[in-house]
Design a protein around this motif. Structure first.
Motif, PDB file in Angstrom:
ATOM      1  N   LEU A  40       4.882   2.897  -6.205  1.00 37.11           N
ATOM      2  CA  LEU A  40       5.663   3.382  -5.069  1.00 37.11           C
ATOM      3  C   LEU A  40       5.681   4.907  -5.032  1.00 37.11           C
ATOM      4  O   LEU A  40       5.595   5.522  -3.962  1.00 37.11           O
ATOM      5  CB  LEU A  40       7.095   2.844  -5.214  1.00 37.11           C
ATOM      6  CG  LEU A  40       7.936   2.808  -3.956  1.00 37.11           C
ATOM      7  CD1 LEU A  40       7.350   1.817  -2.972  1.00 37.11           C
ATOM      8  CD2 LEU A  40       9.368   2.400  -4.313  1.00 37.11           C
ATOM      9  N   LEU A  65       2.937   6.692  -3.099  1.00 33.70           N
ATOM     10  CA  LEU A  65       2.677   6.403  -1.677  1.00 33.70           C
ATOM     11  C   LEU A  65       2.917   7.594  -0.737  1.00 33.70           C
ATOM     12  O   LEU A  65       2.062   7.879   0.092  1.00 33.70           O
ATOM     13  CB  LEU A  65       3.487   5.184  -1.224  1.00 33.70           C
ATOM     14  CG  LEU A  65       3.016   3.845  -1.805  1.00 33.70           C
ATOM     15  CD1 LEU A  65       3.809   2.693  -1.213  1.00 33.70           C
ATOM     16  CD2 LEU A  65       1.529   3.623  -1.552  1.00 33.70           C
ATOM     17  N   ALA A  70      -0.005   9.241   1.484  1.00 35.38           N
ATOM     18  CA  ALA A  70       0.095   9.266   2.950  1.00 35.38           C
ATOM     19  C   ALA A  70      -0.123  10.685   3.468  1.00 35.38           C
ATOM     20  O   ALA A  70      -0.836  10.903   4.451  1.00 35.38           O
ATOM     21  CB  ALA A  70       1.448   8.726   3.398  1.00 35.38           C
ATOM     22  N   LEU A  81      -3.359   2.936   2.240  1.00 36.77           N
ATOM     23  CA  LEU A  81      -2.140   2.711   1.456  1.00 36.77           C
ATOM     24  C   LEU A  81      -2.057   1.250   1.021  1.00 36.77           C
ATOM     25  O   LEU A  81      -1.733   0.946  -0.124  1.00 36.77           O
ATOM     26  CB  LEU A  81      -0.893   3.097   2.262  1.00 36.77           C
ATOM     27  CG  LEU A  81      -0.723   4.590   2.540  1.00 36.77           C
ATOM     28  CD1 LEU A  81       0.561   4.840   3.332  1.00 36.77           C
ATOM     29  CD2 LEU A  81      -0.694   5.404   1.262  1.00 36.77           C
ATOM     30  N   ARG A  82      -2.371   0.343   1.959  1.00 36.41           N
ATOM     31  CA  ARG A  82      -2.365  -1.085   1.615  1.00 36.41           C
ATOM     32  C   ARG A  82      -3.331  -1.340   0.473  1.00 36.41           C
ATOM     33  O   ARG A  82      -3.027  -2.059  -0.476  1.00 36.41           O
ATOM     34  CB  ARG A  82      -2.783  -1.925   2.826  1.00 36.41           C
ATOM     35  CG  ARG A  82      -1.619  -2.411   3.669  1.00 36.41           C
ATOM     36  CD  ARG A  82      -2.018  -3.648   4.467  1.00 36.41           C
ATOM     37  NE  ARG A  82      -3.095  -3.391   5.407  1.00 36.41           N
ATOM     38  CZ  ARG A  82      -2.910  -2.921   6.629  1.00 36.41           C
ATOM     39  NH1 ARG A  82      -1.692  -2.644   7.062  1.00 36.41           N
ATOM     40  NH2 ARG A  82      -3.924  -2.714   7.441  1.00 36.41           N
ATOM     41  N   VAL A  93      -1.902  -0.192  -2.887  1.00 36.61           N
ATOM     42  CA  VAL A  93      -0.866  -1.090  -3.403  1.00 36.61           C
ATOM     43  C   VAL A  93      -1.496  -2.392  -3.901  1.00 36.61           C
ATOM     44  O   VAL A  93      -1.206  -2.874  -4.996  1.00 36.61           O
ATOM     45  CB  VAL A  93       0.195  -1.381  -2.314  1.00 36.61           C
ATOM     46  CG1 VAL A  93       1.149  -2.469  -2.772  1.00 36.61           C
ATOM     47  CG2 VAL A  93       0.949  -0.112  -1.965  1.00 36.61           C
TER      48      VAL A  93
END
Lengths: 73, 634
Positions: free
Chosen positions: B304, B307, B311, B464-465, B468
């Motif tokens: 987390l 992120l 971004a 980002l996906r 993760v």
């Protein structure tokens, strides 16, 4: 005369491509072939050259520009 | 027995059941068209064994879900580079029914037609989509789609994906092509094209162009005017350096605070909430709570915490790329990066790397060739990220109080030298089959434009996906494993998750590994344990040192400094400063952090990640030993 020697703003016709086989392939693919007319738009840092071909601008490094033989239009 | 459809499925690989393949030159609006067709139903996949990313999605065409693949921009299908081969292979291997949608740039039609000729040559059904008509019209050129269609022999539709979706125009011809009887024989080929074919295609292009109105003479465009400044020999370089400095500043200023704020949130309020929740359920306090909080939750916190920074960096890169500046950066930085065999654009990931390696690995995707992406991806870990600075600061302040600044400057200089030397070395050993060591710079400069927000958003969300989904799993599993090592008692008869670090599997392992660090003047298990924790994250290494010494929270800094000095004096037999330098150099050169490893695995694949980590450890050990052995003589 080579493309690297052409002053900014002048138009010339490509007469021969003498770069590496890969570079020659790439030059031909994007349209820089013998017989084609190009105009030098810009001479950039470290001897790079930007030429206008049709509506597009193409940037070439110094070595590639030196390997392209051109004739005055 | 042969089964044509089995063959198609097997060879189509990551493209799955894509029935529409979008092909075109770079920067003709392929991705914009792809986003217009598929909306948010898309995902990025790596072409097998390459660093090349393809995007696949679903298009609702007449009530049916049709798979669409956005192939990388290419000027030809001549299989000289990995990227071009991937496009050629996709066209060769996809479902025999699949339709190729070739995007044609009205402002550079002959170049687009050369690719179209090759795609038609594959025998696959083709629909051509003519874009950039508005730009062409502004420049006094009108192209009639029907005339063009007659000349090229395939359906041509005009689209403007930046203003209208383009789906409506393409729906009818694509449906018709999909429904057409499947071609019986398709041309399959291997290796570069024969000269005779190339000449034939050029002749075909000239024949088509002769049937269209001649191009009007070129006028000076706004892009030409901007280039006069941004590519000016004396202005271009400072502007480029300023942009790079901005990227670096953004990463360094944002990386530290953002990452620690989120990690603190996960480790503080969230951990307390989980802990009290477990207590309420009657399962708190034991090894299960330790596993959940120190393993899984810490791992999720790490994922987390990256992120927002990711971004931010992806947005900046998307704007630089989408606006057309990235190509200019390639021209301006070409000479400097050529020395180490890289494209000018490789400056970007390397610059970002000095802030944080994690987004830097992803940023290597801006590079145009597979070999370039691989070399840059292997070099990024040698850029000294801001997390490593915390290690330098602690040790430099403790061992070189008068000259900490000089020491840290020296480390950054070492980092730059490592990148340069690494570039030269990888250039020799990292081969792309059939790819030249360093391509000449022959680059079509796209006109400047406002970045398309939809494309920007999709690319950020997808990246980002991906982080993760793929890197996240690796990070959580590795942190759970680290927790387990520290929780499993090996001696002393302690209970699970209630063991002093020295008697845990982790401590015993560190003790076993310590002698290997003796040539660096660091043969102590505390140091070995700290370096092993540093594999998770560099800033953790400092905390790990503190933990292994079990200093109390109150007097942490002086107590840690004092025990560090004592330890290094012992391990180095009276040369603590040389040993401290060796520690810093080791911290600079070895594996940056778990998240970087996870990113490398995502971008470069398992094999190259393993090789990369191996080389990092060897380089770190050799450099550390060299620094200590020379340093103790001085």
């Amino acid at each position: 005369m080579h493309l690297a020697d052409v002053t900014s703003g002048r138009s010339v016709v490509i007469s021969a491509l003498g770069a590496s086989p890969e570079a020659v392939t790439r030059l031909r693919e994007i349209g820089l072939r013998p017989g084609v007319s190009v105009r030098v738009l810009q001479r950039s840092a470290f001897g790079a050259v930007v030429v206008a071909h049709g509506f597009s601008s193409v940037a070439l490094d110094r070595e590639t520009a030196r390997s392209i033989a051109v004739e005055s239009q | 027995m042969t089964c044509p459809s089995c063959d198609a499925v097997r060879s189509s690989g990551p493209l799955g059941d894509a029935s529409v393949l979008i092909v075109g030159n770079p920067n003709v609006g392929k991705s914009t068209l792809f986003n217009a067709l598929t909306g948010s139903h898309q995902r990025a996949v790596n072409a097998p064994g390459t660093t090349l990313e393809l995007t696949v999605g679903t298009w609702r065409l007449g009530g049916e879900a049709v798979g669409v693949a956005d192939l990388p921009g290419t000027f030809s299908l001549d299989a000289r580079s990995v990227d071009e081969r991937a496009v050629a292979d996709a066209l060769d291997g996809a479902d025999p029914h699949a339709v190729a949608v070739v995007v044609l740039d009205a402002t550079a039609l002959s170049r687009s037609l050369y690719l179209l000729a090759q795609v038609i040559g594959t025998g696959r059904p083709v629909v051509a989509a003519l874009t950039m008509l508005d730009v062409a019209r502004d420049r006094g050129l009108t192209i009639d789609a029907r005339t063009l269609s007659r000349a090229v022999g395939v359906p041509v539709v005009t689209i403007d994906p930046r203003k209208r979706p383009g789906a409506a125009e393409l729906a009818e011809p694509v449906s018709r092509a999909l429904a057409a009887p499947r071609p019986t024989e398709r041309a399959r080929r291997a290796g570069p094209f024969a000269e005779a074919d190339v000449v034939r295609w050029f002749a075909w292009v000239e024949g088509v162009m002769a049937q269209l109105p001649p191009e009007p003479p070129r006028r000076v465009t706004p892009s030409d005017r901007i280039d006069r400044v941004l590519l000016h020999p004396w202005v271009g370089v400072p502007v480029f350096l300023a942009v790079m400095w901005g990227l670096f500043e953004m990463c360094t200023r944002a990386a530290g605070p953002l990452i620690s704020a989120i990690a603190a949130f996960a480790g503080g309020p969230v951990a307390r909430a989980v802990s009290s929740g477990l207590g309420a359920l009657g399962v708190g306090g034991g090894w299960f709570e330790g596993l959940l909080i120190d393993g899984v939750l810490t791992g999720l916190g790490v994922v987390l915490s990256f992120l927002p920074l990711l971004a931010l960096v992806f947005t900046a890169l998307g704007i630089l790329d989408g606006s057309g500046y990235l190509s200019r950066a390639a021209v301006v930085a070409d000479r400097a990066m050529r020395v180490i065999g890289l494209d000018g654009r490789a400056v970007l990931p390397l610059m970002i790397g000095f802030g944080c390696n994690v987004p830097a690995i992803e940023a290597t995707r801006v590079l145009p060739h597979a070999r370039q992406r691989l070399v840059a991806g292997l070099l990024v870990p040698y850029t000294s990220c801001s997390a490593r600075l915390t290690v330098y600061l602690l040790l430099a302040a403790a061992f070189f109080p008068g000259s900490a600044g000089t020491v840290i400057f020296g480390l950054y200089l070492t980092s730059i030298v490592l990148v340069a030397v690494g570039g030269l070395a990888f250039r020799k050993f990292v081969g792309g089959k059939g790819e030249p060591e360093r391509e000449s710079l022959v680059l079509v400069l796209p006109p400047y434009q406002w970045p398309d927000l939809r494309t920007l958003w999709h690319s950020i969300a997808e990246r980002l996906r991906g982080f993760v989904r793929e890197a996240g799993v690796v990070i959580v599993i590795a942190l759970v494993a680290m927790w387990a090592l520290a929780a499993i008692p090996v001696r002393g008869g302690y209970a699970l998750a209630d063991v002093p670090i020295a008697d845990s599997a982790f401590g015993v392992g560190a003790r076993a590994a310590a002698p290997a660090l003796a040539p660096l003047g660091l043969g102590d298990w505390h140091v070995a344990a700290a370096l092993a924790s540093g594999f998770v994250a560099k800033e953790v290494a400092v905390g790990a040192l503190a933990e292994t010494y079990a200093v109390d929270g109150q007097g942490r800094a002086p107590a840690l400094t004092a025990s560090l000095k004592e330890t290094l004096s012992n391990t180095s037999r009276g040369h603590p400063r040389a040993a401290a330098l060796a520690f810093m150099v080791f911290a600079l050169a070895y594996t940056p952090c778990l998240a970087t490893v996870a990113q490398m695995r995502r971008a470069l694949g398992r094999r190259w990640t393993t090789i990369g980590i191996g080389v990092q450890l060897v380089v770190a050990w050799v450099l550390g030993a060299l620094v200590f052995q020379v340093g103790r003589l001085l």
